[in-house]
Write a protein that holds these residues in place. Structure first.
Motif, PDB file in Angstrom:
ATOM      1  N   HIS A 172       0.871  -1.170   0.000  1.00 32.39           N
ATOM      2  CA  HIS A 172       0.000   0.000   0.000  1.00 32.39           C
ATOM      3  C   HIS A 172       0.909   1.221   0.000  1.00 32.39           C
ATOM      4  N   PHE A 173       1.540   1.419  -1.154  1.00 33.98           N
ATOM      5  CA  PHE A 173       2.499   2.501  -1.357  1.00 33.98           C
ATOM      6  C   PHE A 173       2.564   2.723  -2.850  1.00 33.98           C
ATOM      7  N   PHE A 174       2.620   3.961  -3.273  1.00 34.76           N
ATOM      8  CA  PHE A 174       2.650   4.241  -4.704  1.00 34.76           C
ATOM      9  C   PHE A 174       3.930   3.712  -5.356  1.00 34.76           C
ATOM     10  N   ALA A 175       3.766   2.996  -6.468  1.00 34.37           N
ATOM     11  CA  ALA A 175       4.894   2.548  -7.305  1.00 34.37           C
ATOM     12  C   ALA A 175       5.943   1.780  -6.510  1.00 34.37           C
ATOM     13  N   VAL A 176       5.502   0.732  -5.829  1.00 35.82           N
ATOM     14  CA  VAL A 176       6.449  -0.058  -5.037  1.00 35.82           C
ATOM     15  C   VAL A 176       7.588  -0.599  -5.903  1.00 35.82           C
ATOM     16  N   GLY A 177       7.308  -0.838  -7.177  1.00 32.80           N
ATOM     17  CA  GLY A 177       8.346  -1.367  -8.060  1.00 32.80           C
ATOM     18  C   GLY A 177       9.513  -0.433  -8.260  1.00 32.80           C
ATOM     19  N   SER A 178       9.327   0.843  -7.975  1.00 30.05           N
ATOM     20  CA  SER A 178      10.422   1.802  -8.148  1.00 30.05           C
ATOM     21  C   SER A 178      11.371   1.818  -6.965  1.00 30.05           C
ATOM     22  N   VAL A 179      10.980   1.197  -5.855  1.00 28.75           N
ATOM     23  CA  VAL A 179      11.798   1.306  -4.647  1.00 28.75           C
ATOM     24  C   VAL A 179      12.158  -0.029  -4.004  1.00 28.75           C
ATOM     25  N   VAL A 180      11.372  -1.080  -4.217  1.00 29.92           N
ATOM     26  CA  VAL A 180      11.492  -2.265  -3.357  1.00 29.92           C
ATOM     27  C   VAL A 180      12.691  -3.140  -3.678  1.00 29.92           C
ATOM     28  N   GLY A 181      13.100  -3.255  -4.921  1.00 35.07           N
ATOM     29  CA  GLY A 181      14.192  -4.168  -5.204  1.00 35.07           C
ATOM     30  C   GLY A 181      14.545  -4.209  -6.666  1.00 35.07           C
ATOM     31  N   ASP A 182      15.461  -5.137  -6.985  1.00 32.52           N
ATOM     32  CA  ASP A 182      15.865  -5.314  -8.371  1.00 32.52           C
ATOM     33  C   ASP A 182      16.469  -6.706  -8.523  1.00 32.52           C
ATOM     34  N   ALA A 183      16.526  -7.139  -9.786  1.00 29.19           N
ATOM     35  CA  ALA A 183      17.124  -8.432 -10.134  1.00 29.19           C
ATOM     36  C   ALA A 183      18.006  -8.232 -11.346  1.00 29.19           C
ATOM     37  N   ALA A 219      20.276 -10.451 -14.278  1.00 28.69           N
ATOM     38  CA  ALA A 219      20.526 -11.771 -14.856  1.00 28.69           C
ATOM     39  C   ALA A 219      21.918 -12.283 -14.489  1.00 28.69           C
ATOM     40  N   GLY A 220      21.961 -13.524 -14.030  1.00 29.80           N
ATOM     41  CA  GLY A 220      23.224 -14.161 -13.696  1.00 29.80           C
ATOM     42  C   GLY A 220      23.901 -13.620 -12.464  1.00 29.80           C
ATOM     43  N   VAL A 221      23.255 -12.705 -11.747  1.00 28.87           N
ATOM     44  CA  VAL A 221      23.849 -12.079 -10.556  1.00 28.87           C
ATOM     45  C   VAL A 221      23.019 -12.363  -9.319  1.00 28.87           C
ATOM     46  N   GLY A 222      21.747 -11.945  -9.316  1.00 26.09           N
ATOM     47  CA  GLY A 222      20.918 -12.204  -8.145  1.00 26.09           C
ATOM     48  C   GLY A 222      19.750 -11.255  -8.029  1.00 26.09           C
ATOM     49  N   VAL A 223      19.141 -11.291  -6.855  1.00 30.24           N
ATOM     50  CA  VAL A 223      17.985 -10.468  -6.515  1.00 30.24           C
ATOM     51  C   VAL A 223      18.229  -9.862  -5.139  1.00 30.24           C
ATOM     52  N   VAL A 224      17.869  -8.589  -4.987  1.00 28.30           N
ATOM     53  CA  VAL A 224      17.912  -7.954  -3.665  1.00 28.30           C
ATOM     54  C   VAL A 224      16.621  -7.180  -3.480  1.00 28.30           C
ATOM     55  N   VAL A 225      15.914  -7.477  -2.393  1.00 27.45           N
ATOM     56  CA  VAL A 225      14.678  -6.785  -2.039  1.00 27.45           C
ATOM     57  C   VAL A 225      14.880  -6.122  -0.684  1.00 27.45           C
ATOM     58  N   SER A 226      14.479  -4.855  -0.576  1.00 25.80           N
ATOM     59  CA  SER A 226      14.532  -4.114   0.684  1.00 25.80           C
ATOM     60  C   SER A 226      13.155  -3.518   0.941  1.00 25.80           C
ATOM     61  N   GLN A 227      12.614  -3.730   2.133  1.00 22.22           N
ATOM     62  CA  GLN A 227      11.253  -3.263   2.410  1.00 22.22           C
ATOM     63  C   GLN A 227      11.087  -2.888   3.877  1.00 22.22           C
ATOM     64  N   ALA A 228       9.852  -2.770   4.339  1.00 26.83           N
ATOM     65  CA  ALA A 228       9.492  -2.155   5.626  1.00 26.83           C
ATOM     66  C   ALA A 228       9.831  -0.660   5.512  1.00 26.83           C
ATOM     67  N   PHE A 229      10.570  -0.094   6.449  1.00 27.80           N
ATOM     68  CA  PHE A 229      11.040   1.276   6.284  1.00 27.80           C
ATOM     69  C   PHE A 229      12.301   1.182   5.429  1.00 27.80           C
ATOM     70  N   ALA A 230      12.061   1.009   4.121  1.00 26.18           N
ATOM     71  CA  ALA A 230      13.090   0.505   3.217  1.00 26.18           C
ATOM     72  C   ALA A 230      14.269   1.455   3.066  1.00 26.18           C
ATOM     73  N   ASN A 231      15.448   0.858   2.909  1.00 22.89           N
ATOM     74  CA  ASN A 231      16.629   1.587   2.473  1.00 22.89           C
ATOM     75  C   ASN A 231      16.737   1.350   0.969  1.00 22.89           C
ATOM     76  N   THR A 232      16.418   2.354   0.178  1.00 19.80           N
ATOM     77  CA  THR A 232      16.372   2.169  -1.265  1.00 19.80           C
ATOM     78  C   THR A 232      17.755   2.033  -1.898  1.00 19.80           C
ATOM     79  N   ASP A 233      18.816   2.224  -1.106  1.00 20.92           N
ATOM     80  CA  ASP A 233      20.164   1.966  -1.606  1.00 20.92           C
ATOM     81  C   ASP A 233      20.492   0.476  -1.593  1.00 20.92           C
ATOM     82  N   TRP A 234      19.872  -0.266  -0.706  1.00 17.87           N
ATOM     83  CA  TRP A 234      20.257  -1.666  -0.528  1.00 17.87           C
ATOM     84  C   TRP A 234      20.165  -2.507  -1.807  1.00 17.87           C
ATOM     85  N   PRO A 235      19.108  -2.415  -2.604  1.00 16.50           N
ATOM     86  CA  PRO A 235      19.082  -3.247  -3.812  1.00 16.50           C
ATOM     87  C   PRO A 235      20.265  -2.977  -4.748  1.00 16.50           C
TER      88      PRO A 235
END
Length: 302
Positions: A22-33, A35-51
């Motif tokens: 329940h947050f606008f455009a969660v895809g812009s802040v929550v994480g990234d993936a 190819a051939g490297v991995g996935v990092v998701v950061s949430q709650a009071f998210a640190n958007t640098d972590w991904p």
């Protein structure tokens, strides 16, 4: 303020995640993936640098545990955050700080994990994991099904607003954007997970269209270089995509183009005529394609 599912598919080596909030455009802040490297998701009071920082560490050879140790130790507010870090082989580590708002949850399985906070129920994450594990569909479908299970179990206590799905392949090279298998965002919607589910077959259909449009010489370039077997495969793929797209005739339009360019003139003209009957502007569009050399002028203008 989010719940997420992260997973590895051992059948094809793909990696992916799906999230709802329940947050606008969660895809812009929550994480990234990547190819051939991995996935990092950061949430709650998210640190958007972590991904971004986490993927850089994975790229450099760090393990998921090392990545989380590095990220959390450098962040004085880490206890208000949650994260999942997964490497290209499906190994992962989860973090859930003690300051995350309840209900919170972490559910773990082989090559998959679900994490959530501000949840309406403490069963959301376990429901997501169970559904993902039981599904035999595509990787993207399984991730969306997991989000739907999370919604049915209560979802976000504040409601639903946005969702994201991203799946990448196993190939690691200097152009990771070429190995993105699914990338869909719903930024603001009353039923974002339901909308994500609706968009997935549309996404798949347009992947088939893009494979024809952006790979010469099927649609652009010198048509004399078209290989018959490849043309047949593309025509079949576009016909299948058209079924999934329903009233959207984009796949049929480019199927007609490939038919005409590969020498199947009667079938191509018949399809152009059918499309033009439903949308007269397409007859002029086809003539425009002939003017720029994409379609054979003699077959369109006669």
């Amino acid at each position: 303020m989010t719940y997420s599912m992260v997973s590895f598919n051992p059948d094809d080596g793909s990696l992916g995640f799906a999230s709802q909030s329940h947050f606008f455009a969660v895809g812009s802040v929550v994480g990234d993936a990547e190819a051939g490297v991995g996935v990092v998701v950061s949430q709650a009071f998210a640190n958007t640098d972590w991904p971004h920082e986490g993927l850089a560490l994975l790229r450099a050879g760090a393990t998921p545990d090392d990545v989380l140790d590095t990220l959390t130790s450098a962040d004085p507010q880490a206890e208000y955050r949650q994260a999942i870090v997964m490497d290209a082989g499906g190994r992962y580590a989860c973090f859930a700080g003690t300051g995350c708002a309840p209900h919170t949850g972490v559910a773990r399985g082989e090559g998959m994990a679900a994490v959530g906070n501000m949840l309406a129920s403490d069963t959301v994450c376990t429901a997501m994991l169970a559904t993902h594990r039981a599904s035999t569909s595509t990787h993207a479908d399984r991730l969306v099904a997991a989000l739907l299970a999370g919604e049915r179990a209560g979802g976000d206590a504040r409601g639903s607003q946005s969702a994201v799905l991203k799946v990448v392949g196993p190939v690691r090279d200097e152009r990771p954007w070429r190995h993105v298998l699914a990338d869909i965002r719903v930024d603001d919607h009353a039923d974002p997970v339901g909308e994500l589910r609706r968009l997935l077959p549309v996404h798949d259909g347009f992947r088939a269209i893009g494979a024809a449009l952006f790979a010469p010489p099927l649609v652009i370039g010198d048509a004399s270089g078209i290989v018959a077997d490849r043309a047949r495969e593309t025509i079949a793929a576009l016909a299948s995509a058209a079924i999934g797209l329903g009233a959207n005739r984009e796949a049929d339009l480019w199927r007609a183009v490939v038919l005409l360019r590969s020498g199947r003139v009667d079938a191509g003209r018949a399809l152009i005529d059918e499309l033009s009957a439903g949308r007269p502007q397409l007859a002029e569009f086809a003539r425009g394609l002939a003017q720029v050399g994409i379609l054979p002028r003699s077959e369109v203008t006669r």
